[in-house]
Design a protein around this motif. Structure first.
Motif, PDB file in Angstrom:
ATOM      1  N   GLN A   1       0.664 -10.025 -24.319  1.00 61.30           N
ATOM      2  CA  GLN A   1      -0.254 -10.511 -23.294  1.00 61.30           C
ATOM      3  C   GLN A   1       0.442 -11.561 -22.429  1.00 61.30           C
ATOM      4  N   THR A   2       1.218 -12.429 -23.073  1.00 60.56           N
ATOM      5  CA  THR A   2       1.962 -13.447 -22.326  1.00 60.56           C
ATOM      6  C   THR A   2       2.999 -12.779 -21.425  1.00 60.56           C
ATOM      7  N   THR A   3       3.698 -11.804 -21.979  1.00 65.16           N
ATOM      8  CA  THR A   3       4.698 -11.074 -21.193  1.00 65.16           C
ATOM      9  C   THR A   3       4.034 -10.357 -20.025  1.00 65.16           C
ATOM     10  N   LEU A   4       2.888  -9.770 -20.260  1.00 63.68           N
ATOM     11  CA  LEU A   4       2.160  -9.068 -19.208  1.00 63.68           C
ATOM     12  C   LEU A   4       1.768 -10.032 -18.091  1.00 63.68           C
ATOM     13  N   LYS A   5       1.273 -11.210 -18.457  1.00 64.57           N
ATOM     14  CA  LYS A   5       0.894 -12.201 -17.444  1.00 64.57           C
ATOM     15  C   LYS A   5       2.119 -12.632 -16.636  1.00 64.57           C
ATOM     16  N   GLU A   6       3.248 -12.836 -17.327  1.00 64.42           N
ATOM     17  CA  GLU A   6       4.470 -13.231 -16.632  1.00 64.42           C
ATOM     18  C   GLU A   6       4.891 -12.136 -15.650  1.00 64.42           C
ATOM     19  N   GLN A   7       4.793 -10.881 -16.091  1.00 59.75           N
ATOM     20  CA  GLN A   7       5.169  -9.775 -15.216  1.00 59.75           C
ATOM     21  C   GLN A   7       4.204  -9.650 -14.044  1.00 59.75           C
ATOM     22  N   GLN A   8       2.931  -9.900 -14.275  1.00 61.27           N
ATOM     23  CA  GLN A   8       1.965  -9.863 -13.174  1.00 61.27           C
ATOM     24  C   GLN A   8       2.255 -10.967 -12.170  1.00 61.27           C
ATOM     25  N   ASN A   9       2.623 -12.146 -12.671  1.00 61.22           N
ATOM     26  CA  ASN A   9       2.994 -13.252 -11.776  1.00 61.22           C
ATOM     27  C   ASN A   9       4.241 -12.890 -10.972  1.00 61.22           C
ATOM     28  N   LEU A  10       5.208 -12.252 -11.637  1.00 61.86           N
ATOM     29  CA  LEU A  10       6.426 -11.835 -10.958  1.00 61.86           C
ATOM     30  C   LEU A  10       6.116 -10.794  -9.889  1.00 61.86           C
ATOM     31  N   ILE A  11       5.229  -9.862 -10.194  1.00 63.21           N
ATOM     32  CA  ILE A  11       4.834  -8.846  -9.214  1.00 63.21           C
ATOM     33  C   ILE A  11       4.165  -9.509  -8.019  1.00 63.21           C
ATOM     34  N   SER A  12       3.301 -10.485  -8.273  1.00 56.63           N
ATOM     35  CA  SER A  12       2.638 -11.206  -7.179  1.00 56.63           C
ATOM     36  C   SER A  12       3.666 -11.917  -6.302  1.00 56.63           C
ATOM     37  N   GLU A  13       4.634 -12.550  -6.937  1.00 62.23           N
ATOM     38  CA  GLU A  13       5.680 -13.245  -6.184  1.00 62.23           C
ATOM     39  C   GLU A  13       6.503 -12.254  -5.364  1.00 62.23           C
ATOM     40  N   LEU A  14       6.822 -11.107  -5.957  1.00 60.19           N
ATOM     41  CA  LEU A  14       7.582 -10.088  -5.231  1.00 60.19           C
ATOM     42  C   LEU A  14       6.779  -9.547  -4.048  1.00 60.19           C
ATOM     43  N   ARG A  15       5.463  -9.402  -4.226  1.00 58.39           N
ATOM     44  CA  ARG A  15       4.619  -8.943  -3.122  1.00 58.39           C
ATOM     45  C   ARG A  15       4.616  -9.965  -1.984  1.00 58.39           C
ATOM     46  N   ARG A  16       4.538 -11.257  -2.352  1.00 53.82           N
ATOM     47  CA  ARG A  16       4.583 -12.305  -1.329  1.00 53.82           C
ATOM     48  C   ARG A  16       5.929 -12.264  -0.593  1.00 53.82           C
ATOM     49  N   ASN A  17       7.013 -12.110  -1.354  1.00 52.33           N
ATOM     50  CA  ASN A  17       8.336 -12.045  -0.734  1.00 52.33           C
ATOM     51  C   ASN A  17       8.448 -10.829   0.181  1.00 52.33           C
ATOM     52  N   LEU A  18       7.898  -9.707  -0.257  1.00 53.65           N
ATOM     53  CA  LEU A  18       7.921  -8.499   0.572  1.00 53.65           C
ATOM     54  C   LEU A  18       7.134  -8.713   1.858  1.00 53.65           C
ATOM     55  N   GLN A  19       5.982  -9.356   1.741  1.00 54.57           N
ATOM     56  CA  GLN A  19       5.167  -9.621   2.929  1.00 54.57           C
ATOM     57  C   GLN A  19       5.916 -10.540   3.889  1.00 54.57           C
ATOM     58  N   GLU A  20       6.568 -11.566   3.343  1.00 60.12           N
ATOM     59  CA  GLU A  20       7.354 -12.472   4.184  1.00 60.12           C
ATOM     60  C   GLU A  20       8.488 -11.721   4.870  1.00 60.12           C
ATOM     61  N   ALA A  21       9.144 -10.823   4.127  1.00 57.16           N
ATOM     62  CA  ALA A  21      10.239 -10.043   4.708  1.00 57.16           C
ATOM     63  C   ALA A  21       9.720  -9.119   5.808  1.00 57.16           C
ATOM     64  N   GLN A  22       8.552  -8.524   5.591  1.00 63.24           N
ATOM     65  CA  GLN A  22       7.964  -7.655   6.617  1.00 63.24           C
ATOM     66  C   GLN A  22       7.602  -8.464   7.865  1.00 63.24           C
ATOM     67  N   ASN A  23       7.041  -9.663   7.661  1.00 67.26           N
ATOM     68  CA  ASN A  23       6.720 -10.528   8.797  1.00 67.26           C
ATOM     69  C   ASN A  23       7.983 -10.912   9.555  1.00 67.26           C
ATOM     70  N   SER A  24       9.026 -11.258   8.806  1.00 66.51           N
ATOM     71  CA  SER A  24      10.295 -11.624   9.426  1.00 66.51           C
ATOM     72  C   SER A  24      10.879 -10.438  10.195  1.00 66.51           C
ATOM     73  N   LEU A  25      10.767  -9.243   9.627  1.00 63.62           N
ATOM     74  CA  LEU A  25      11.250  -8.041  10.294  1.00 63.62           C
ATOM     75  C   LEU A  25      10.486  -7.797  11.593  1.00 63.62           C
ATOM     76  N   SER A  26       9.177  -7.972  11.548  1.00 67.38           N
ATOM     77  CA  SER A  26       8.361  -7.785  12.759  1.00 67.38           C
ATOM     78  C   SER A  26       8.783  -8.776  13.837  1.00 67.38           C
ATOM     79  N   LYS A  27       8.969 -10.039  13.454  1.00 71.99           N
ATOM     80  CA  LYS A  27       9.403 -11.057  14.419  1.00 71.99           C
ATOM     81  C   LYS A  27      10.781 -10.707  14.977  1.00 71.99           C
ATOM     82  N   SER A  28      11.669 -10.244  14.116  1.00 70.35           N
ATOM     83  CA  SER A  28      13.013  -9.874  14.551  1.00 70.35           C
ATOM     84  C   SER A  28      12.953  -8.704  15.530  1.00 70.35           C
ATOM     85  N   GLU A  29      12.089  -7.741  15.255  1.00 71.11           N
ATOM     86  CA  GLU A  29      11.942  -6.603  16.166  1.00 71.11           C
ATOM     87  C   GLU A  29      11.435  -7.060  17.526  1.00 71.11           C
ATOM     88  N   LEU A  30      10.493  -8.002  17.544  1.00 70.29           N
ATOM     89  CA  LEU A  30      10.009  -8.539  18.817  1.00 70.29           C
ATOM     90  C   LEU A  30      11.128  -9.245  19.572  1.00 70.29           C
TER      91      LEU A  30
END
Length: 156
Positions: free
Chosen positions: A77-106
Motif C-alpha cells: 500500500q505504501t509502495t502504491l501510494k509512492e507510485q501514485q505520487n510519482l505518476i502525479s508528478e510525472l503528469r505535472r511535468n508532462l503538462q509543463e512540458a506541453q505548455n512549454s512546447l506550445s509557447k515555443s511553437e508560438l
C-alpha cells in the motif's frame, strides 16, 4: 486477485481458524471452571503440559504470522501510494512540458513571420539597390558620352 494475495488470504484464514480453535478450547476451560465455581462440586480439567506449551507456541507463531501479513499488506500500500505520487508528478511535468512546447511553437511562428517580413524587406532593398546602381551606371554612361562628345567638339 493474484497468487500472492490468495496465499496471504489462505494463510490469514488458517491463522484465524487456529486462533478460534485455541479460543474455543480456552473458553470451554473457562466455562468449565465457572460451572465448577457455581456448583458445589469442583471440577478439574487436566491438560498435559506438553499440549499446553504446544498450543501456546502455536498461538504465538500464528500471532507472529498475522503481524507479518499485516506488514506485508502495509508495504504494498505504501509502495502504491509512492507510485501514485510519482505518476502525479510525472503528469505535472508532462503538462509543463506541453505548455512549454506550445509557447515555443508560438515563438517559432512569430519568428517565422518576422523572418518572412525581413526577407521581403531585404528583397525590396536589393531591388532598390540594383535600381540605384543601374541609374548610376546610366548617368555614368551619359556623362561619359557627353565628355566624349565635348572632347570631339573641342578637338575639331
Amino acid at each position: 486477485m493474484n497468487q500472492a494475495n490468495r496465499r496471504l488470504l489462505k494463510l490469514l484464514f488458517g491463522c484465524v481458524l487456529v486462533l478460534l480453535l485455541a479460543l474455543s478450547v480456552r473458553c470451554s476451560i473457562c466455562t468449565a471452571a465457572e460451572r465448577a465455581r457455581t456448583s458445589t462440586q469442583e471440577v478439574t480439567v487436566q491438560i498435559p503440559l506438553s499440549k499446553l506449551v504446544e498450543l501456546n507456541d502455536l498461538m504465538t507463531s500464528q500471532e507472529q504470522k498475522i503481524e507479518l501479513l499485516e506488514q506485508q499488506l502495509t508495504e504494498p500500500q505504501t509502495t502504491l501510494k509512492e507510485q501514485q505520487n510519482l505518476i502525479s508528478e510525472l503528469r505535472r511535468n508532462l503538462q509543463e512540458a506541453q505548455n512549454s512546447l506550445s509557447k515555443s511553437e508560438l515563438i517559432i511562428a512569430e519568428q517565422n513571420a518576422s523572418l518572412q517580413n525581413l526577407s521581403a524587406t531585404m528583397a525590396q532593398e536589393q531591388k532598390r539597390i540594383k535600381k540605384i546602381e543601374r541609374q548610376r551606371l546610366i548617368w555614368q554612361l551619359v556623362a561619359g558620352g557627353m565628355a566624349v562628345t565635348l572632347i570631339r567638339k573641342a578637338a575639331q
